[in-house]
Design an enzyme around this catalytic site. Structure first.
Site, PDB file in Angstrom:
ATOM      1  N   ARG A 100       2.414 -13.858  -0.444  1.00  0.00           N
ATOM      2  CA  ARG A 100       3.499 -14.781  -0.140  1.00  0.00           C
ATOM      3  C   ARG A 100       2.925 -16.179   0.059  1.00  0.00           C
ATOM      4  NH1 ARG A 100       5.088 -14.574   4.438  1.00  0.00           N
ATOM      5  NH2 ARG A 100       3.912 -12.815   5.239  1.00  0.00           N
TER       6      ARG A 100
ATOM      7  N   TYR B  41       4.887 -12.442  -7.428  1.00  0.00           N
ATOM      8  CA  TYR B  41       4.335 -11.539  -6.437  1.00  0.00           C
ATOM      9  C   TYR B  41       5.292 -11.152  -5.311  1.00  0.00           C
ATOM     10  CZ  TYR B  41       0.755  -8.949  -4.119  1.00  0.00           C
ATOM     11  OH  TYR B  41       0.038  -7.906  -3.594  1.00  0.00           O
TER      12      TYR B  41
ATOM     13  N   LYS C  40      12.132 -10.087   1.616  1.00  0.00           N
ATOM     14  CA  LYS C  40      11.991 -11.072   2.679  1.00  0.00           C
ATOM     15  C   LYS C  40      13.040 -12.186   2.553  1.00  0.00           C
ATOM     16  CE  LYS C  40       8.443  -9.413   4.911  1.00  0.00           C
ATOM     17  NZ  LYS C  40       7.738  -8.220   4.498  1.00  0.00           N
TER      18      LYS C  40
ATOM     19  N   HIS D 157      12.091  -8.124  11.275  1.00  0.00           N
ATOM     20  CA  HIS D 157      10.893  -7.681  10.548  1.00  0.00           C
ATOM     21  C   HIS D 157      10.306  -6.477  11.293  1.00  0.00           C
ATOM     22  CE1 HIS D 157       6.731  -9.024   8.775  1.00  0.00           C
ATOM     23  NE2 HIS D 157       7.314  -8.111   8.038  1.00  0.00           N
TER      24      HIS D 157
ATOM     25  N   SER E 254       2.975  -9.442   9.274  1.00  0.00           N
ATOM     26  CA  SER E 254       2.507  -8.875   8.009  1.00  0.00           C
ATOM     27  C   SER E 254       1.072  -8.375   8.143  1.00  0.00           C
ATOM     28  CB  SER E 254       2.588  -9.930   6.913  1.00  0.00           C
ATOM     29  OG  SER E 254       3.921 -10.368   6.792  1.00  0.00           O
TER      30      SER E 254
ATOM     31  N   CYS F 136      -0.100  -5.955   9.976  1.00  0.00           N
ATOM     32  CA  CYS F 136      -0.495  -5.656  11.354  1.00  0.00           C
ATOM     33  C   CYS F 136      -0.077  -4.251  11.785  1.00  0.00           C
ATOM     34  CB  CYS F 136       0.070  -6.693  12.301  1.00  0.00           C
ATOM     35  SG  CYS F 136      -0.739  -8.298  12.123  1.00  0.00           S
TER      36      CYS F 136
ATOM     37  N   ASN G  90       1.826   1.767   8.809  1.00  0.00           N
ATOM     38  CA  ASN G  90       1.039   2.824   9.447  1.00  0.00           C
ATOM     39  C   ASN G  90       1.784   3.473  10.604  1.00  0.00           C
ATOM     40  OD1 ASN G  90      -2.086   3.232   8.648  1.00  0.00           O
ATOM     41  ND2 ASN G  90      -1.314   1.255   7.965  1.00  0.00           N
TER      42      ASN G  90
ATOM     43  N   ASP H 167       9.512  -1.859   7.234  1.00  0.00           N
ATOM     44  CA  ASP H 167       9.355  -3.312   7.159  1.00  0.00           C
ATOM     45  C   ASP H 167      10.530  -4.121   7.717  1.00  0.00           C
ATOM     46  OD1 ASP H 167       7.512  -5.391   6.320  1.00  0.00           O
ATOM     47  OD2 ASP H 167       8.956  -5.911   4.769  1.00  0.00           O
TER      48      ASP H 167
ATOM     49  N   SER I 268      -3.681  -6.070  -1.827  1.00  0.00           N
ATOM     50  CA  SER I 268      -3.191  -5.170  -2.886  1.00  0.00           C
ATOM     51  C   SER I 268      -2.182  -4.206  -2.275  1.00  0.00           C
ATOM     52  CB  SER I 268      -4.357  -4.417  -3.524  1.00  0.00           C
ATOM     53  OG  SER I 268      -5.106  -3.721  -2.549  1.00  0.00           O
ATOM     54  N   ARG I 269      -1.241  -3.748  -3.106  1.00  0.00           N
ATOM     55  CA  ARG I 269      -0.079  -3.034  -2.556  1.00  0.00           C
ATOM     56  C   ARG I 269       0.327  -1.855  -3.422  1.00  0.00           C
ATOM     57  NH1 ARG I 269       2.746  -5.405   2.149  1.00  0.00           N
ATOM     58  NH2 ARG I 269       1.449  -7.184   2.643  1.00  0.00           N
TER      59      ARG I 269
ATOM     60  N   ARG J  67      -2.016  -8.831  16.008  1.00  0.00           N
ATOM     61  CA  ARG J  67      -3.467  -8.651  16.027  1.00  0.00           C
ATOM     62  C   ARG J  67      -4.047  -9.601  17.031  1.00  0.00           C
ATOM     63  NH1 ARG J  67      -6.416  -6.400  11.516  1.00  0.00           N
ATOM     64  NH2 ARG J  67      -4.751  -5.503  10.273  1.00  0.00           N
TER      65      ARG J  67
HETATM   66  P1  GTP Z   1       3.125  -5.642   5.738  1.00  0.00           P
HETATM   67  O1  GTP Z   1       3.502  -4.607   4.764  1.00  0.00           O
HETATM   68  O2  GTP Z   1       2.359  -6.779   5.170  1.00  0.00           O
HETATM   69  O3  GTP Z   1       4.276  -6.146   6.530  1.00  0.00           O
HETATM   70  O4  GTP Z   1       2.020  -4.957   6.749  1.00  0.00           O
HETATM   71  P2  GTP Z   1       2.240  -3.803   7.811  1.00  0.00           P
HETATM   72  O5  GTP Z   1       2.652  -4.410   9.114  1.00  0.00           O
HETATM   73  O6  GTP Z   1       3.064  -2.723   7.261  1.00  0.00           O
HETATM   74  O7  GTP Z   1       0.717  -3.306   8.033  1.00  0.00           O
HETATM   75  P3  GTP Z   1       0.026  -1.942   7.565  1.00  0.00           P
HETATM   76  O8  GTP Z   1       0.563  -0.750   8.297  1.00  0.00           O
HETATM   77  O9  GTP Z   1      -0.005  -1.884   6.102  1.00  0.00           O
HETATM   78  O10 GTP Z   1      -1.451  -2.208   8.105  1.00  0.00           O
HETATM   79  C1  GTP Z   1      -2.195  -3.333   7.698  1.00  0.00           C
HETATM   80  C2  GTP Z   1      -3.648  -3.088   7.907  1.00  0.00           C
HETATM   81  O11 GTP Z   1      -3.900  -2.791   9.288  1.00  0.00           O
HETATM   82  C3  GTP Z   1      -4.158  -1.887   7.123  1.00  0.00           C
HETATM   83  O12 GTP Z   1      -5.417  -2.203   6.580  1.00  0.00           O
HETATM   84  C4  GTP Z   1      -4.275  -0.787   8.145  1.00  0.00           C
HETATM   85  O13 GTP Z   1      -5.274   0.139   7.828  1.00  0.00           O
HETATM   86  C5  GTP Z   1      -4.595  -1.552   9.426  1.00  0.00           C
HETATM   87  N1  GTP Z   1      -4.076  -0.840  10.632  1.00  0.00           N
HETATM   88  C6  GTP Z   1      -2.850  -0.307  10.800  1.00  0.00           C
HETATM   89  N2  GTP Z   1      -2.732   0.316  11.993  1.00  0.00           N
HETATM   90  C7  GTP Z   1      -3.938   0.162  12.615  1.00  0.00           C
HETATM   91  C8  GTP Z   1      -4.452   0.574  13.892  1.00  0.00           C
HETATM   92  O14 GTP Z   1      -3.798   1.233  14.691  1.00  0.00           O
HETATM   93  N3  GTP Z   1      -5.740   0.198  14.177  1.00  0.00           N
HETATM   94  C9  GTP Z   1      -6.504  -0.526  13.296  1.00  0.00           C
HETATM   95  N4  GTP Z   1      -7.737  -0.853  13.655  1.00  0.00           N
HETATM   96  N5  GTP Z   1      -6.049  -0.929  12.080  1.00  0.00           N
HETATM   97  C10 GTP Z   1      -4.785  -0.592  11.743  1.00  0.00           C
HETATM   98  C1  SPV Z   2       4.745  -9.076   4.101  1.00  0.00           C
HETATM   99  O1  SPV Z   2       3.993 -10.008   3.797  1.00  0.00           O
HETATM  100  O2  SPV Z   2       5.225  -8.977   5.243  1.00  0.00           O
HETATM  101  C2  SPV Z   2       5.050  -8.029   3.117  1.00  0.00           C
HETATM  102  C3  SPV Z   2       4.682  -8.287   1.744  1.00  0.00           C
HETATM  103  O3  SPV Z   2       5.639  -7.005   3.434  1.00  0.00           O
HETATM  104  S1  SPV Z   2       5.830  -9.297   0.953  1.00  0.00           S
HETATM  105  O4  SPV Z   2       6.888  -8.453   0.396  1.00  0.00           O
HETATM  106  O5  SPV Z   2       5.084  -9.964  -0.104  1.00  0.00           O
HETATM  107  O6  SPV Z   2       6.413 -10.216   1.886  1.00  0.00           O
HETATM  108 MN    MN Z   3       4.062  -2.683   5.388  1.00  0.00          MN
END
Ligand code: GTP
Ligand code: SPV
Ligand code: MN
Length: 610
Positions: free
Chosen positions: A91, A230, A239, A259, A281, A283, A287, A306, A397-398, A427
């Site tokens: 983004r 992208y 978004k 979000h 994002s 964070c 997971n 999300d 990468s996604r 974070r």
């Molecule tokens: P967007 O899709 O961008 O909104 O991100 P998201 O908030 O869905 O984050 P996602 O769950 O993809 O995690 C992002 C990164 O943080 C990944 O590399 C995960 O492996 C890492 N991560 C997620 N949960 C944890 C955790 O509990 N501890 C640690 N150390 N890393 C984590």
């Molecule tokens: C984010 O950045 O919070 C995402 C990826 O989930 S995007 O759809 O590119 O915004």
């Molecule tokens: Mn996500």
């Protein structure tokens, strides 16, 4: 509009769509499609109907043109790899604009643009921008089609990659056109990669333009995006619509677009609780949404990863839906030991973007397995070996995959659920404890408004730099954030608002190591959250909120020194945060709700005399 005149049968038939009601509302949609085609001058118009046959043909065309690489059908059935242009990987917040009539409505946290002036600039850019390409018309629904909390929109785009992604991330199809014809309001979104073909130079795998604009017109419910293919820049339902535009709709109509991930937590006693969590994002939303608890007897079902739309119900509770239909998840870090549910979700029918390609036609990224394969083709298309000294997959990468195929998806994931708890996170290497409970809704809103987080690769900027990201909505709030805070204060005036917590999985020791094991072990925090809601777990008051008297650590070995540090509240550090919060509030002038200024004063008082 004179329906009889503007809506001849031949005119409708030209697009292969025939809604049962040839209404004025449908004519308006046709007029908009035709106006856009007149401006952008595509070779063809393709009205997307959302069928499997259509999807297969679209994907096959992209493989033929080199836009997608088909992965090995045995190893990864129905799956593809896209490699983006190196300058188009995330983004772009600096190219994202809120073109509201009044500059004050955009507020100090958004790039504002004068709507008329911006429309002029975009019209010039879109002029002929689709030459040589197909213009796709994609009607989509956010939330199940016709659902009580759902909203609809149409995206016009010249990117087949965007079409394939939207078809996974939203509900696309003729039923949506029917709703529009029936008079349902809808949001207009127009997207072009900005790379017209003149017939002399061949197309590239990932067309884009160095001049990029992601523009929102909240007063007329429109989005226009130019130059990027992208993710959040191109899948406008996500978004752009479901957060930036929808946040404005929500403010106007008494609901919220957030979000947030959305889960159902089932306790060993079989009681179900619904938890939403706002993390910036990259964070940890995806997971946590797919959490497989390590605490015996607990179960988590995924509802969304999300975005959540939240509305008060007649019973005085807040109800939430996940408006999306798929996951656009971060690949790196997703592995068997961290997120086994995601790994299982990705076994088929996935579009991967910017991950590495293995020699046998499968995908790989950092963290998928402990050891990297001996040879890969990296995300740029170059040879890669473990000693190459650079990541094989881009950090942002996604994967794009349907929500329904996740083994953890709740059977009723398309329905609204009543919220029991809301978590705010980010974070934070220092200061913020593993978990802290807000004293009440007002204090929780204050917490949300003060969230800071270290930058990630999900958007441009320096990774690791601390920045404000209140409610994880800094890049996504479509209006003045001070008014957004006030809206949050008001939304808690229901009879039974959810409890609010702040969490931080990312606190680090002085040696730079994460103090908390995270991932599945986060279920220990979720357990405490649920027991708090049940009134079954004790807490101790601290100046910043309520801390666990005890956390279930059976079966894991977190050294006492680490635990002490995970929960340490450093008054000086927090007083410094309070000063930064005041400076942040001051950027909004007197638009910040008094209730938040009072919360800040109360925090300072508690920190001064704990
Ligand atoms: P967007 O899709 O961008 O909104 O991100 P998201 O908030 O869905 O984050 P996602 O769950 O993809 O995690 C992002 C990164 O943080 C990944 O590399 C995960 O492996 C890492 N991560 C997620 N949960 C944890 C955790 O509990 N501890 C640690 N150390 N890393 C984590
Ligand atoms: C984010 O950045 O919070 C995402 C990826 O989930 S995007 O759809 O590119 O915004
Ligand atoms: Mn996500």
């Amino acid at each position: 509009i004179d329906t009889a005149q503007t809506l001849s049968t031949t005119r409708i038939d030209a697009y292969g769509v025939t809604p049962t009601h040839a209404t004025a509302a449908f004519a308006e949609l046709l007029n908009w499609v035709e106006e856009t085609a007149d401006l952008t001058r595509p070779d063809r118009i393709h009205w997307v109907e959302g069928s499997d046959v259509e999807r297969e043909a679209l994907l096959a065309d992209m493989v033929d043109s080199g836009a997608l690489i088909k992965l090995d059908e045995t190893l990864r059935p129905g799956s593809y790899l896209a490699r983006s242009d190196e300058r188009d990987v995330a983004r772009l917040e600096s190219r994202t604009f809120i073109a509201s009539n009044s500059r004050d409505d955009a507020g100090p946290t958004n790039n504002w643009a004068d709507p008329a002036e911006m429309r002029g600039r975009l019209t010039a850019l879109f002029d002929g921008s689709m030459e040589g390409r197909t213009m796709y018309v994609v009607p989509f629904s956010m939330g199940k089609v016709g659902g009580p909390l759902s909203q609809i929109g149409v995206q016009i785009t010249d990117s087949p990659y965007a079409v394939a992604s939207i078809s996974i991330m939203t509900r696309v199809g003729a039923e949506v056109t029917e709703l529009i014809a029936g008079g349902s309001p809808w949001v207009r979104t127009i997207h072009s990669v900005g790379a017209p073909l003149d017939g002399s130079t061949p197309d590239v795998a990932w067309p884009s333009n160095d001049d990029k604009y992601i523009v929102h017109f909240p007063d007329t419910l429109e989005v226009m995006s130019f130059g990027s293919g992208y993710g959040g820049n191109a899948i406008l339902a996500k978004k752009c619509f479901a957060l930036r535009i929808a946040s404005v709709q929500g403010r106007n109509d008494g609901w919220m677009a957030e979000h947030m991930l959305l889960i159902r937590v089932v306790s060993p006693e079989g009681r179900a609780y619904h938890v939403a969590a706002a993390f910036p994002s990259a964070c940890g939303k995806t997971n946590l949404a797919m959490l497989r608890p390590t605490v015996p007897g607990w179960r988590v079902e995924t509802l969304g990863d999300d975005i959540a739309w939240i509305r008060p119900g007649s019973d005085g509770r807040l109800y939430a839906i996940n408006p999306e239909a798929g996951f656009f998840g971060v690949a790196p870090g997703t592995g068997v030991s961290t997120n086994i549910t995601a790994v299982e979700t990705l076994h088929r029918d996935v579009i991967f973007t910017n991950v590495a390609l293995t020699d046998d036609g499968d995908v790989w990224w950092e963290g998928l397995t402990d050891e990297a394969p001996e040879h890969l083709i990296d995300w740029r298309g170059d040879d890669w070996t473990p000693d190459s000294g650079r990541p094989a997959a881009h950090p942002n990468s996604r994967f794009t995959v349907s929500a329904a195929q996740s083994p953890s998806i709740a059977p009723d994931w398309e329905e609204a659920v009543p919220l029991d708890a809301i978590l705010f996170g980010g974070r934070r290497a220092s200061n913020v404890p593993l978990v802290v409970e807000a004293f009440d809704w007002g204090h929780g809103v204050f917490m949300g408004s003060t969230i800071s987080s270290e930058r990630t690769a999900a958007a441009e900027g320096t990774v690791g730099e601390l920045r404000r990201d209140p409610f994880a909505m800094m890049p996504f709030c479509g209006y003045n954030m001070a008014d957004y805070f006030a809206h949050w204060v008001e939304m808690g005036e229901v009879a039974s608002p959810p409890a609010i917590f702040q969490v931080n999985w990312f606190r680090k020791g002085t040696d730079g190591r994460f103090l908390w094991p995270g991932f599945g072990e986060n279920s220990r925090v979720i357990e405490w959250v649920v027991r708090r809601i049940e009134g079954a777990a004790p807490a101790v008051d601290s100046p910043i909120g309520r801390l666990p008297e005890e956390l279930n650590l059976d079966g894991i070995d977190v050294p006492q020194a680490d635990l002490d540090e995970l929960f340490a509240i450093d008054a000086e550090g927090w007083l410094a945060e309070a000063d930064m919060t005041e400076a942040f509030y001051d950027t909004f002038g007197d638009r910040i709700p008094d209730a938040l200024r009072e919360q800040l004063a109360a925090l300072r008082a508690r920190l001064a005399s704990p």
